[in-house]
Design a protein around this motif. Sequence first.
Motif, short mmCIF file in Angstrom:
data_model
loop_
_atom_site.label_atom_id
_atom_site.label_comp_id
_atom_site.label_asym_id
_atom_site.label_seq_id
_atom_site.Cartn_x
_atom_site.Cartn_y
_atom_site.Cartn_z
N THR A 9 -26.63 -1.59 -5.56
CA THR A 9 -27.92 -1.71 -6.25
C THR A 9 -28.09 -0.60 -7.28
O THR A 9 -28.56 -0.85 -8.41
CB THR A 9 -29.07 -1.65 -5.23
OG1 THR A 9 -28.90 -2.69 -4.26
CG2 THR A 9 -30.42 -1.80 -5.91
N GLY A 13 -28.26 -1.14 -11.29
CA GLY A 13 -29.44 -0.63 -11.99
C GLY A 13 -29.05 0.26 -13.16
O GLY A 13 -29.65 0.17 -14.25
N LEU A 16 -27.60 -2.02 -15.98
CA LEU A 16 -28.66 -2.76 -16.65
C LEU A 16 -29.48 -1.85 -17.56
O LEU A 16 -29.84 -2.22 -18.68
CB LEU A 16 -29.57 -3.42 -15.62
CG LEU A 16 -29.01 -4.63 -14.85
CD1 LEU A 16 -30.04 -5.14 -13.84
CD2 LEU A 16 -28.61 -5.73 -15.80
N GLY A 54 -33.83 -5.80 -20.34
CA GLY A 54 -33.65 -5.46 -18.93
C GLY A 54 -34.14 -6.55 -18.00
O GLY A 54 -33.45 -6.91 -17.02
N LEU A 58 -31.75 -8.86 -15.56
CA LEU A 58 -32.03 -8.81 -14.12
C LEU A 58 -32.30 -10.21 -13.57
O LEU A 58 -31.69 -10.62 -12.56
CB LEU A 58 -33.23 -7.90 -13.85
CG LEU A 58 -33.69 -7.78 -12.39
CD1 LEU A 58 -32.59 -7.16 -11.54
CD2 LEU A 58 -34.98 -6.97 -12.29
#
Length: 362
Positions: A9, A13, A16, A54, A58
């Motif tokens: 994760t 993150g 991204l 973003g 996502l």
Amino acid sequence: MKIPSSIWTLLIGIVLTLASLWYGQNHGLLPTAATDEAVLVDGLFNAMMIISTGIFLLVEGILIYSAFKYRRRAGDNEDGPPVEGNVPLEILWTAIPAIIVIGISVYSFDVYNEIGGFDPHAIHEAPMNQESMKMPGHGSAMAATLTDTPPSTEPNLNQEKSDEAMQDPATAEVRNADQIPQLRNAPGVGSVAPTIGGSPDRAGKPPQLRVNVTGLQYAWIFTYPETGITTGEMHVPIGREVQINMTANDVIHAFWVPEFRLKQDAIPGRQSEIRFTPKKAGDYTLICAELCGPYHGAMRASVVVETEEAFDKWEQEQLVASKETLNQAVAVNPANLSPNEFLAPYTKDMGIQPEMLHQIHK
């Protein structure tokens, strides 16, 4: 070794975030930023692009992952597990967009204020009265937009601005203010016409250069009150704050130079204002961004941003040219021809037939 989901994760993150930041600053979707105001607008646009990129990556990433991870397997004919909802998740995906929208709103307002947008407290300086609460036509909002404001003893600020502009003989030659009534302010609201004034650090200070702009079907005419110059091509110097005072002689037009990131309506009976400070030399195109008739697409003019020295030289050239024989500088109609007959030789190469001109001037 199995990598923990928390590490995955975190890595996703970071990727991204870096991808969004890079694309938000390198999208190449905007033209050259030719004014100080354009830099502020670009900053807002880039911020929204970073956030949008973003969110897009996502959401689309989760959709693609879910479609692959939870696809139907061969021989699996069972129903999926019943999912009733996840309150914490629903609160999270409601709160995050709300925070983003509020943040962008605050940032947008700050940028608009920095480029000289409306004063949010001005409306409180002119309290609402009972007259302003009444709409003509049985309360119809549409009727209110189609009729002028009722008679008032208050000064007509729009008329005052028009009179000030008409004191310049060159401007008076091209405007028909005597034929179009200057509309009054809405009672209790205090708005005169569309205005983008000086930035907060220049509030209350006079502009360094004034240009009166008149829109008419299908051309822009620029007059310089300080020198009496009239031209169809606007020249402005780098680093000097320019104030554009504009109106229209016939229908609504819109002053738009994409590289300036500013757009303002030119309205018959209204005196619009816009200020900007050029920062990058170049030849730019002024586009009418309001549908104003059959030749709307051809209503363009050149805007030249140049150094102070080049601007001074251009000014001197225009002043010298204006002293020459007037008949050599202005198109005249010596034979007293009809408008379509007089314009026919000039519009022939544009593919415009005399019959079409006749229909327009009927």
